[in-house]
Motif scaffolding. Structure first.
Motif, PDB file in Angstrom:
ATOM      1  N   GLU A   1     -60.250 -16.958 -45.960  1.00  0.00           N
ATOM      2  CA  GLU A   1     -59.747 -16.997 -44.591  1.00  0.00           C
ATOM      3  C   GLU A   1     -60.244 -17.920 -43.713  1.00  0.00           C
ATOM      4  O   GLU A   1     -58.843 -18.534 -43.473  1.00  0.00           O
ATOM      5  N   MET A   2     -61.163 -18.495 -43.770  1.00  0.00           N
ATOM      6  CA  MET A   2     -61.526 -19.757 -42.797  1.00  0.00           C
ATOM      7  C   MET A   2     -61.596 -20.927 -43.059  1.00  0.00           C
ATOM      8  O   MET A   2     -61.494 -22.473 -42.354  1.00  0.00           O
ATOM      9  N   GLY A   3     -60.870 -21.027 -44.486  1.00  0.00           N
ATOM     10  CA  GLY A   3     -60.752 -21.899 -44.993  1.00  0.00           C
ATOM     11  C   GLY A   3     -59.106 -22.852 -44.887  1.00  0.00           C
ATOM     12  O   GLY A   3     -59.175 -23.954 -44.706  1.00  0.00           O
ATOM     13  N   GLY A   4     -58.595 -21.531 -44.785  1.00  0.00           N
ATOM     14  CA  GLY A   4     -57.099 -21.623 -44.193  1.00  0.00           C
ATOM     15  C   GLY A   4     -57.021 -22.513 -42.915  1.00  0.00           C
ATOM     16  O   GLY A   4     -56.300 -23.795 -42.563  1.00  0.00           O
TER      17      GLY A   4
ATOM     18  N   PHE B   1     -59.760 -24.178 -41.531  1.00  0.00           N
ATOM     19  CA  PHE B   1     -60.360 -25.442 -42.070  1.00  0.00           C
ATOM     20  C   PHE B   1     -59.431 -26.567 -42.277  1.00  0.00           C
ATOM     21  O   PHE B   1     -59.611 -27.583 -41.643  1.00  0.00           O
ATOM     22  N   GLU B   2     -58.357 -25.994 -43.209  1.00  0.00           N
ATOM     23  CA  GLU B   2     -57.083 -27.028 -43.278  1.00  0.00           C
ATOM     24  C   GLU B   2     -56.638 -27.529 -42.007  1.00  0.00           C
ATOM     25  O   GLU B   2     -56.347 -28.610 -41.913  1.00  0.00           O
ATOM     26  N   GLU B   3     -55.904 -26.728 -41.353  1.00  0.00           N
ATOM     27  CA  GLU B   3     -55.144 -26.061 -40.613  1.00  0.00           C
ATOM     28  C   GLU B   3     -55.612 -27.138 -39.026  1.00  0.00           C
ATOM     29  O   GLU B   3     -54.746 -27.990 -39.245  1.00  0.00           O
ATOM     30  N   GLN B   4     -56.881 -27.415 -38.943  1.00  0.00           N
ATOM     31  CA  GLN B   4     -57.325 -27.792 -38.164  1.00  0.00           C
ATOM     32  C   GLN B   4     -57.553 -29.688 -38.405  1.00  0.00           C
ATOM     33  O   GLN B   4     -57.305 -29.899 -37.331  1.00  0.00           O
ATOM     34  N   LEU B   5     -58.206 -29.797 -39.273  1.00  0.00           N
ATOM     35  CA  LEU B   5     -58.297 -31.017 -40.267  1.00  0.00           C
ATOM     36  C   LEU B   5     -56.856 -31.989 -39.372  1.00  0.00           C
ATOM     37  O   LEU B   5     -56.746 -32.669 -40.067  1.00  0.00           O
ATOM     38  N   HIS B   6     -55.801 -31.160 -40.573  1.00  0.00           N
ATOM     39  CA  HIS B   6     -54.643 -31.381 -40.661  1.00  0.00           C
ATOM     40  C   HIS B   6     -54.347 -31.736 -39.098  1.00  0.00           C
ATOM     41  O   HIS B   6     -53.111 -33.498 -38.968  1.00  0.00           O
ATOM     42  N   THR B   7     -54.726 -31.841 -38.334  1.00  0.00           N
ATOM     43  CA  THR B   7     -54.231 -32.104 -36.510  1.00  0.00           C
ATOM     44  C   THR B   7     -54.531 -33.568 -36.202  1.00  0.00           C
ATOM     45  O   THR B   7     -53.886 -34.140 -35.647  1.00  0.00           O
TER      46      THR B   7
ATOM     47  N   PHE C   1     -62.556 -25.134 -48.354  1.00  0.00           N
ATOM     48  CA  PHE C   1     -63.733 -26.256 -47.975  1.00  0.00           C
ATOM     49  C   PHE C   1     -63.728 -27.024 -48.849  1.00  0.00           C
ATOM     50  O   PHE C   1     -65.420 -27.365 -49.218  1.00  0.00           O
ATOM     51  N   MET C   2     -62.729 -27.745 -48.987  1.00  0.00           N
ATOM     52  CA  MET C   2     -63.459 -29.763 -50.202  1.00  0.00           C
ATOM     53  C   MET C   2     -61.888 -30.138 -49.184  1.00  0.00           C
ATOM     54  O   MET C   2     -60.414 -30.772 -49.980  1.00  0.00           O
ATOM     55  N   ILE C   3     -62.470 -30.726 -48.601  1.00  0.00           N
ATOM     56  CA  ILE C   3     -61.365 -31.833 -48.024  1.00  0.00           C
ATOM     57  C   ILE C   3     -61.823 -33.370 -47.228  1.00  0.00           C
ATOM     58  O   ILE C   3     -62.634 -33.039 -47.343  1.00  0.00           O
ATOM     59  N   CYS C   4     -61.025 -34.049 -48.052  1.00  0.00           N
ATOM     60  CA  CYS C   4     -60.643 -35.436 -47.197  1.00  0.00           C
ATOM     61  C   CYS C   4     -59.980 -35.992 -46.326  1.00  0.00           C
ATOM     62  O   CYS C   4     -58.619 -35.959 -46.389  1.00  0.00           O
ATOM     63  N   ILE C   5     -60.223 -36.987 -45.576  1.00  0.00           N
ATOM     64  CA  ILE C   5     -60.006 -37.448 -44.838  1.00  0.00           C
ATOM     65  C   ILE C   5     -59.866 -39.248 -45.464  1.00  0.00           C
ATOM     66  O   ILE C   5     -60.769 -39.846 -45.276  1.00  0.00           O
ATOM     67  N   GLU C   6     -58.438 -39.711 -45.272  1.00  0.00           N
ATOM     68  CA  GLU C   6     -57.847 -40.855 -46.164  1.00  0.00           C
ATOM     69  C   GLU C   6     -57.327 -41.474 -44.681  1.00  0.00           C
ATOM     70  O   GLU C   6     -56.918 -41.405 -44.180  1.00  0.00           O
ATOM     71  N   ASN C   7     -58.497 -43.229 -44.712  1.00  0.00           N
ATOM     72  CA  ASN C   7     -57.733 -43.809 -43.494  1.00  0.00           C
ATOM     73  C   ASN C   7     -57.350 -44.864 -44.145  1.00  0.00           C
ATOM     74  O   ASN C   7     -57.803 -45.814 -44.857  1.00  0.00           O
TER      75      ASN C   7
END
Length: 463
Positions: free
Chosen positions: A356-359, A361-367, A382-388
């Motif tokens: 539930e919260m992982g979904g 988390f993904e959604e908000q980080l994609h913003t 709960f395993m996410i990377c942001i590539e700059n």
């Protein structure tokens, strides 16, 4: 370190003078030393000066149930008073080791019913190598020794585990085993050619694995190592169908498939084990650690199938032993902690919480994708990377001298959030108990940090 009181300044100095840290940047450590972490509660940690941080790293992918669990401390104390240690060599055991082995066999997919213990993920993977070599020796196939893994795969830092690791940056200045270990390319969809479809990209990677096996000779290849999601290499999620197809190729040539679930097991993706439940495969071996005890005490496990066990449990010669193991294999206190940790994960339905919260988390980080340097937001739960990147269209990287990942992490730290820098990327692997409010704080803080970094990079001519 003027912000520390006299006692903490003394601790900081002792650490700087005498403690060799893993993955240390000596170009700065000798001046800055280390941040002292002195406390933890739920999803937060506190430094030596009393400042509180939301832990976006989960210690190191591992504090799954969060900090300050009294039940874990009590389980440790109770076991210490019963029997703190006894060797598991030969014909001795303890109740926690036996109970945990049965529990892991129950949770693991398929016929992975037999468990060997070490003290962490690197050792679990080293154990897998020795077991597989022994297995094929027993079958009269002594030439089957070679190992295939992937560029940017991470499997540990013991000599063999680091050789299997494909993160080339981690090999600088160190020796690795290059005769046994061979790497194929990273299945990173973000870095595929613009004109290539995801399906064609997957076909290419599967063919590359088969070609490597044929190049080395199927009679010489023993095993393939793969993380379900590649963690320290940048949270790489392979294209759909990749895992099932790599497993099929391995079994076509009698090669054992080792699923390195050191990061992905025990809830991080919303399952106790991700291999089958998330990716639809039953490997021959699963290695795990980290979330097995939620980082409260060291423990790793190598879980093998009936097929493998039925071969290795027979003496290779009269009077011969299975001569592999460690002083602390099956340590009763570690096993007691793991049992209590799994009990908490199950009782509190933490896997369902992650789904539930992982979904969210993904959604908000994609913003964050609207920010000019955020090229890719990838991962699961709960395993996410942001590539700059410097340019979203070309995916050109920002000059390494800019240390963009570190800049973002520093801005986050200043605002009370810990995230992991990895070159031009930032990795998030928080405790699995994050609330919606925690996630909102994390994402807004990260946005502000990236915006501040963009401003700096422009001012300094990096953008």
């Amino acid at each position: 370190m003027n912000y520390l009181d006299k006692e903490m300044q003394n601790v900081w100095q002792k650490d700087k003078d005498h403690h060799i840290h893993p993955w240390t940047d000596f170009s700065s450590f000798n001046e800055t030393g280390a941040m002292i972490l002195s406390g933890g509660d739920k999803a937060h940690v506190t430094d030596g000066a009393g400042k509180r941080y939301l832990d976006g790293i989960g210690g190191l992918w591992c504090v799954n149930i969060g900090y300050g669990r009294q039940e874990i401390a009590q389980a440790m104390a109770d076991q210490v008073m019963k029997i703190p240690y006894y060797s598991a060599f030969g014909h001795h055991t303890t109740q926690p080791a036996a109970e945990l082995s049965a529990k892991l066999a129950e949770l693991a997919p398929g016929d992975l019913n037999h468990v060997f213990y070490g003290c962490g993920g690197s050792v679990a993977n080293d154990t897998a190598v020795r077991m597989v070599h022994f297995y094929f020796n027993q079958l009269g196939k002594p030439s089957k020794k070679k190992i295939i893994s992937r560029i940017d795969g991470y499997h540990g830092s013991t000599y063999m585990a680091m050789s299997i690791t494909g993160v080339k940056f981690d090999h600088i200045g160190f020796d690795i085993e290059e005769e046994l270990v061979h790497h194929i390319s990273c299945p990173n969809p973000y870095r595929r050619p613009v004109e290539q479809s995801l399906e064609d990209f997957c076909d290419e990677k599967i063919q590359e694995l088969e070609d490597k096996i044929l190049e080395l000779g199927p009679d010489n290849v023993a095993m393939f190592f793969a993380e379900p999601i590649m963690g320290a290499g940048g949270v790489i999620v392979p294209p759909p169908g990749y895992h099932k197809r790599t497993l099929d190729v391995c079994h076509k040539y009698d090669i054992l498939y080792i699923s390195d679930e050191v990061v992905t097991a025990f809830g991080r993706l919303g399952h106790m084990f991700a291999s089958e439940d998330e990716f639809g495969i039953i490997p021959d071996i699963i290695t795990c650690a980290k979330g097995l005890t939620s980082g409260y005490i060291p423990l790793g496990a190598t879980i093998i199938s009936d097929r493998i066990y039925d071969v290795i449990n027979k003496p290779q010669a009269e009077g011969a032993l299975f001569t592999h193991g460690y002083t602390y294999s099956g340590h009763p206190v570690s096993c007691a902690v793991a049992l209590k940790n799994i009990e908490i994960l199950e009782r509190e339905n933490i896997c369902d919480h992650v789904k539930e919260m992982g979904g969210y988390f993904e959604e908000q980080l994609h913003t964050l994708s609207d920010l000019s340097i955020v090229g890719d937001v990838r991962g699961k739960k709960f395993m996410i990377c942001i590539e700059n990147v410097a340019n979203k269209e070309t995916k050109e990287l920002i000059d390494n001298k800019a240390k963009v990942g570190n800049r973002i992490a520093d801005y986050c730290e200043d605002k009370g959030l810990l995230v992991r820098p990895l070159a031009h990327m930032n990795i998030l692997s928080p405790p699995l108990i994050l609330t919606k409010e925690n996630i909102d704080f994390l994402v807004s803080t990260l946005r502000n940090a990236i915006e501040s970094t963009i401003s700096d990079l422009k001012e300094e001519g990096f953008l």
